[in-house]
Design an enzyme around this catalytic site. Structure first.
Site, PDB file in Angstrom:
ATOM      1  N   ALA A 265       7.494  -7.816  -7.572  1.00  0.00           N
ATOM      2  CA  ALA A 265       6.847  -8.544  -8.679  1.00  0.00           C
ATOM      3  C   ALA A 265       6.378  -7.584  -9.767  1.00  0.00           C
ATOM      4  O   ALA A 265       5.979  -6.465  -9.450  1.00  0.00           O
ATOM      5  CB  ALA A 265       5.650  -9.337  -8.143  1.00  0.00           C
TER       6      ALA A 265
ATOM      7  N   ASP B  27       4.998  -9.205   4.112  1.00  0.00           N
ATOM      8  CA  ASP B  27       4.549  -7.824   4.225  1.00  0.00           C
ATOM      9  C   ASP B  27       5.764  -6.966   4.594  1.00  0.00           C
ATOM     10  O   ASP B  27       6.639  -7.430   5.323  1.00  0.00           O
ATOM     11  CB  ASP B  27       3.493  -7.741   5.337  1.00  0.00           C
ATOM     12  CG  ASP B  27       2.880  -6.365   5.395  1.00  0.00           C
ATOM     13  OD1 ASP B  27       1.933  -6.125   4.634  1.00  0.00           O
ATOM     14  OD2 ASP B  27       3.381  -5.517   6.177  1.00  0.00           O
TER      15      ASP B  27
ATOM     16  N   LYS C  74      12.746  -5.016 -12.213  1.00  0.00           N
ATOM     17  CA  LYS C  74      13.896  -4.376 -11.562  1.00  0.00           C
ATOM     18  C   LYS C  74      14.732  -5.391 -10.797  1.00  0.00           C
ATOM     19  O   LYS C  74      15.951  -5.243 -10.696  1.00  0.00           O
ATOM     20  CB  LYS C  74      13.415  -3.229 -10.681  1.00  0.00           C
ATOM     21  CG  LYS C  74      12.729  -2.175 -11.536  1.00  0.00           C
ATOM     22  CD  LYS C  74      12.312  -0.946 -10.834  1.00  0.00           C
ATOM     23  CE  LYS C  74      11.494  -0.056 -11.769  1.00  0.00           C
ATOM     24  NZ  LYS C  74      10.160  -0.601 -12.119  1.00  0.00           N
TER      25      LYS C  74
ATOM     26  N   CYS D 184       5.502   4.813 -10.811  1.00  0.00           N
ATOM     27  CA  CYS D 184       5.211   5.079 -12.226  1.00  0.00           C
ATOM     28  C   CYS D 184       4.038   6.046 -12.308  1.00  0.00           C
ATOM     29  O   CYS D 184       3.110   5.846 -13.093  1.00  0.00           O
ATOM     30  CB  CYS D 184       4.963   3.789 -12.995  1.00  0.00           C
ATOM     31  SG  CYS D 184       3.612   2.833 -12.361  1.00  0.00           S
TER      32      CYS D 184
HETATM   33  N1  SAM Z   1       9.297  -3.590  -9.110  1.00  0.00           N
HETATM   34  C1  SAM Z   1       8.397  -4.322  -9.974  1.00  0.00           C
HETATM   35  C2  SAM Z   1       9.049  -4.528 -11.324  1.00  0.00           C
HETATM   36  O1  SAM Z   1       9.938  -3.775 -11.703  1.00  0.00           O
HETATM   37  O2  SAM Z   1       8.674  -5.496 -12.012  1.00  0.00           O
HETATM   38  C3  SAM Z   1       7.064  -3.634 -10.077  1.00  0.00           C
HETATM   39  C4  SAM Z   1       6.448  -3.370  -8.736  1.00  0.00           C
HETATM   40  S1  SAM Z   1       4.826  -2.680  -8.759  1.00  0.00           S
HETATM   41  C5  SAM Z   1       5.123  -1.052  -9.184  1.00  0.00           C
HETATM   42  C6  SAM Z   1       4.457  -2.603  -7.072  1.00  0.00           C
HETATM   43  C7  SAM Z   1       4.341  -3.922  -6.352  1.00  0.00           C
HETATM   44  O3  SAM Z   1       3.991  -3.656  -4.990  1.00  0.00           O
HETATM   45  C8  SAM Z   1       3.265  -4.847  -6.898  1.00  0.00           C
HETATM   46  O4  SAM Z   1       3.819  -6.102  -7.204  1.00  0.00           O
HETATM   47  C9  SAM Z   1       2.268  -4.967  -5.763  1.00  0.00           C
HETATM   48  O5  SAM Z   1       1.710  -6.262  -5.642  1.00  0.00           O
HETATM   49  C10 SAM Z   1       3.105  -4.653  -4.547  1.00  0.00           C
HETATM   50  N2  SAM Z   1       2.291  -4.153  -3.410  1.00  0.00           N
HETATM   51  C11 SAM Z   1       0.963  -3.886  -3.375  1.00  0.00           C
HETATM   52  N3  SAM Z   1       0.602  -3.487  -2.136  1.00  0.00           N
HETATM   53  C12 SAM Z   1       1.702  -3.506  -1.383  1.00  0.00           C
HETATM   54  C13 SAM Z   1       1.961  -3.224  -0.013  1.00  0.00           C
HETATM   55  N4  SAM Z   1       0.997  -2.821   0.813  1.00  0.00           N
HETATM   56  N5  SAM Z   1       3.217  -3.386   0.421  1.00  0.00           N
HETATM   57  C14 SAM Z   1       4.196  -3.770  -0.405  1.00  0.00           C
HETATM   58  N6  SAM Z   1       4.016  -4.050  -1.708  1.00  0.00           N
HETATM   59  C15 SAM Z   1       2.782  -3.925  -2.192  1.00  0.00           C
END
Ligand code: SAM
Length: 459
Positions: free
Chosen positions: A108, A157, A112, A226
């Site tokens: 989210a 998860d 990507k 990032c």
């Molecule tokens: N790939 C996305 C895009 O291009 O639009 C952006 C992703 S963002 C950098 C990282 C995502 O990892 C967030 O949506 C966040 O909610 C999720 N996230 C947070 N904690 C996490 C966890 N423990 N395991 C997996 N994903 C997690």
């Protein structure tokens, strides 16, 4: 303005020009979009192409996306430019691979995932996953707008993927991180602390370990963040390769100026540093799996799944130009599913699938109610319903779900379009026009003339 510990650390990172980076982080972030070439062929006027992404364009000014019907129709995705390099990486590391099974584990809001979905096209499918429920819904909405139908959206998860042993050819882990690459935004600075970077690094290790079993032998894991922090970037990659049987994969960057190759203890990573490139900070690296997993013990579904029921395929085909891999029938809703029935059952046993490919229609007594998902799909048959071109003002009325009075619609279902692209459904029931734009997507911004002037113009 920037945390002292951060400044001190980047000075020790020899591949970073700290003065250039700090100066550049004080300038506004460049606005950019990535076009959906499956829906839209024009380019924004006055824009400049992103060097590493043919569909990516830098815009002269940050426009209003909310008031642009083409955004709601899925013609483009507002995406930061550096992250678009992911598409180039995927293309380079999957040449000739057929029927790709791709997982985007931290997906989210979908920048990507929409990019991957476009690259995969009909050559495979994507599972776009997000662990946070509200964010997973936003991801699903963006996938719907994109309209390629080759994607399942899940809300799980990462640990819940480990049972799918050896299943995916490609896994993207765009990990949650300390966000230093977005330091042009004060919120990112406020949220930064040394202790948070340590927490992020621990969480990233956990996510990588959870993702690993579901990657097949010879498959690639693409890791990105990032941030500029080595302990969340190259050190994570080194740690994974030390922990598992894997190797670092080189990506060719020769044709793009400004991308920094990071060599760290025999692994390669690629860094994007504002000042050297036009975009935010980004890190990406590719890891190839060299070990086999034990055969999967796929769990069985507890609930019955109606796949490929007699007659359903014919009903769905009446609306589509393409043949679905499988047709799912759930509470009288029919879905075109991008994976074969056996794979879908198996995935559904492990995962919470919140978007099942493309929803085609709901059957209610004798009525067929076409879905918004179908209307935004690139697979919809072109003349399956009468269609009506709207002006900009009428399109915004439609998107606001304001009362529609135009008397030019034939009785029954119709598709409204803006600049030739499907926007949504209406139904003329004689006494009034029903607007089927999803209530939860309704725009609230009033279309005042100053803001409207600020939507993207096209050449
Ligand atoms: N790939 C996305 C895009 O291009 O639009 C952006 C992703 S963002 C950098 C990282 C995502 O990892 C967030 O949506 C966040 O909610 C999720 N996230 C947070 N904690 C996490 C966890 N423990 N395991 C997996 N994903 C997690």
């Amino acid at each position: 303005m920037f945390p002292e510990e951060f400044i001190r650390r980047i000075k020790t990172q020899q591949y970073i020009d700290d003065q250039l980076l700090l100066a550049s982080l004080q300038e506004p972030s460049p606005a950019s979009i990535r076009l959906n070439s499956h829906k839209w062929k024009r380019i924004p006027s006055g824009s400049v192409q992103v060097p590493w992404c043919g569909e990516g364009w830098y815009l002269m000014v940050r426009p209003s996306f909310t008031l642009d019907p083409l955004f709601h129709a899925g013609c483009y995705y507002p995406q930061e430019a550096s992250g678009m390099f992911t598409g180039e990486v995927v293309s380079q590391v999957t040449p000739g691979m057929e029927n790709l099974k791709v997982l985007d584990l931290c997906a989210a809001p979908g920048g990507k995932s929409t990019h991957l979905s476009g690259l995969i096209g009909n050559n495979g499918f994507l599972v776009a996953n997000e662990v946070i429920k509200q964010r997973a819904k936003i991801l699903a909405d963006n996938i719907t707008r994109w309209g390629l139908g080759n994607t399942l959206v899940t809300n799980n998860d990462p640990s819940e993927f480990s049972g799918l042993r050896g299943y995916f050819d490609v896994i993207l882990v765009d990990a949650p991180c300390s966000g230093e690459g977005m330091f042009r935004d004060q919120v990112a600075i406020n949220e930064w602390s040394v202790s948070n970077t340590l927490l992020c690094a621990e969480r990233q290790k956990r996510i990588l370990l959870d993702a690993w079993p579901s990657l097949k032998e010879g498959g690639v894991l693409i890791y990105s963040t990032c941030t500029f922090n080595p302990s969340e970037n190259e050190e994570q990659v080194r740690w994974l390769i030390d922990t598992k049987r894997a190797e670092s994969v080189t990506v060719c960057t020769d044709t793009f100026n400004g991308i920094t190759e990071i060599e760290y203890e025999r692994i390669r990573g690629y860094g994007f540093y504002p000042g050297k490139i036009k975009g935010d900070g980004f890190f990406i690296s590719v890891i190839k799996k060299l070990e086999k997993e034990e055969p999967a013990d796929y769990i069985k579904n507890k609930t019955r799944i109606n796949l490929d029921l007699k007659g359903d395929r014919v009903k769905v085909k009446e609306w589509l130009q393409t043949s679905p891999a499988a047709v799912l029938n759930e509470e009288n809703k029919l879905f075109s599913v991008p994976v074969p029935a056996g794979d879908y059952s198996m995935l559904a046993a492990h995962l919470n699938i919140i978007k099942r490919g493309t929803e085609i229609f709901t059957q209610k007594n004798m009525d067929i109610i076409p879905s918004h998902d179908l209307v935004l799909s690139t697979s919809i048959l072109p003349d399956v319903l009468p269609s009506y071109e709207l002006t900009l003002a009428e399109s915004l009325k439609f998107l606001r779900k304001d009362q529609f009075t135009s008397g030019t619609f034939a009785n029954g279902w119709g598709i409204v379009k803006y600049m030739g692209v499907n926007l949504g459904l209406i139904k003329n029931i004689g006494s009034r026009i029903n607007n089927y734009f999803p209530v939860e997507w309704r725009i609230r911004m009033s279309p005042d003339s100053e803001k409207i002037k600020n939507i993207i113009r096209w050449i």
